[in-house]
Design a protein around this motif. Structure first.
Motif, PDB file in Angstrom:
ATOM      1  N   ARG A 143     -14.815  -0.729   6.385  1.00  0.00           N
ATOM      2  CA  ARG A 143     -14.509  -0.185   5.046  1.00  0.00           C
ATOM      3  C   ARG A 143     -14.472  -1.290   3.984  1.00  0.00           C
ATOM      4  N   LEU A 144     -13.918  -2.454   4.339  1.00  0.00           N
ATOM      5  CA  LEU A 144     -13.923  -3.575   3.395  1.00  0.00           C
ATOM      6  C   LEU A 144     -15.354  -4.027   3.121  1.00  0.00           C
ATOM      7  N   GLY A 145     -16.177  -4.032   4.164  1.00  0.00           N
ATOM      8  CA  GLY A 145     -17.585  -4.395   4.001  1.00  0.00           C
ATOM      9  C   GLY A 145     -18.309  -3.446   3.060  1.00  0.00           C
ATOM     10  N   GLU A 146     -17.989  -2.166   3.150  1.00  0.00           N
ATOM     11  CA  GLU A 146     -18.589  -1.169   2.251  1.00  0.00           C
ATOM     12  C   GLU A 146     -18.208  -1.454   0.793  1.00  0.00           C
ATOM     13  N   ILE A 147     -16.951  -1.817   0.571  1.00  0.00           N
ATOM     14  CA  ILE A 147     -16.495  -2.134  -0.788  1.00  0.00           C
ATOM     15  C   ILE A 147     -17.231  -3.363  -1.309  1.00  0.00           C
ATOM     16  N   GLN A 160      -0.172   1.746   4.141  1.00  0.00           N
ATOM     17  CA  GLN A 160      -1.505   1.279   4.535  1.00  0.00           C
ATOM     18  C   GLN A 160      -2.526   1.783   3.540  1.00  0.00           C
ATOM     19  N   ILE A 161      -3.565   1.028   3.374  1.00  0.00           N
ATOM     20  CA  ILE A 161      -4.599   1.310   2.388  1.00  0.00           C
ATOM     21  C   ILE A 161      -5.257   2.672   2.615  1.00  0.00           C
ATOM     22  N   ASP A 162      -5.464   3.376   1.528  1.00  0.00           N
ATOM     23  CA  ASP A 162      -6.266   4.597   1.520  1.00  0.00           C
ATOM     24  C   ASP A 162      -7.640   4.139   1.020  1.00  0.00           C
ATOM     25  N   HIS A 186      -5.119  -6.194  -2.608  1.00  0.00           N
ATOM     26  CA  HIS A 186      -3.843  -6.824  -2.250  1.00  0.00           C
ATOM     27  C   HIS A 186      -2.659  -5.875  -2.412  1.00  0.00           C
ATOM     28  N   HIS A 187      -2.696  -5.075  -3.459  1.00  0.00           N
ATOM     29  CA  HIS A 187      -1.567  -4.182  -3.737  1.00  0.00           C
ATOM     30  C   HIS A 187      -1.690  -2.826  -3.048  1.00  0.00           C
ATOM     31  N   ALA A 188      -2.759  -2.644  -2.274  1.00  0.00           N
ATOM     32  CA  ALA A 188      -2.995  -1.349  -1.627  1.00  0.00           C
ATOM     33  C   ALA A 188      -2.463  -1.276  -0.199  1.00  0.00           C
TER      34      ALA A 188
END
Length: 151
Positions: free
Chosen positions: A139-143, A2-4, A34-36
């Protein structure tokens, strides 16, 4: 795996520093995300290319739909409403567009520039049901804000 999010955010920040080309930024973000995470079966952007129209942008995974009107599907709902779409079961989502039959759940986030204009949506599909949480959305929104909110 899972993504860090902390590590992935640092990596994306370093890779995108100083870049202003939207497509280059999208390609880099998609590759890193995608690779995370093994949950991410298809990861890509649908860019706003005209009134009420999204067209496929940089992505990782199998083929995606080439264009999606704002009036259709999960991506269209995110573009139309400006809100994150967190879908635990795509078969239960009215008007879901099945670009891949293996998709079980999906998260779609609006992507905005500094002025708040909608540039695209980030679409992540999973072959697992209920794969995404509100924490993923946050977290995706922050990125996305970090990368595209400076444009």
């Amino acid at each position: 795996m899972q993504i860090d999010y902390d590590e992935t955010t640092k990596s994306i920040a370093a890779l995108t520093a100083g870049e202003t080309d939207v497509v280059s930024l999208m390609a880099t973000v998609v590759c890193e995300l995608h690779h995370a995470d093994d949950r991410f079966d298809w990861t890509g952007f649908y860019r706003v290319t005209g009134p009420q129209m999204l067209k496929i942008g940089p992505y990782q995974g199998g083929h995606g739909c080439l264009q999606i009107p704002f009036s259709r599907g999960v991506c269209g709902a995110a573009a139309r409403s400006g809100e994150v779409q967190l879908v635990d079961d795509v078969d239960a989502f009215a008007d879901h567009i099945a670009c891949a039959s293996s998709t079980r759940s999906e998260i779609v986030l609006p992507v905005r520039d500094r002025q708040g204009a909608l540039l695209a949506v980030l679409d992540i599909d999973s072959d697992q049901p209920a794969a995404f949480t509100q924490a993923d959305a946050d977290r995706l929104g922050e990125i996305l804000t970090m990368v595209f909110g400076r444009l």
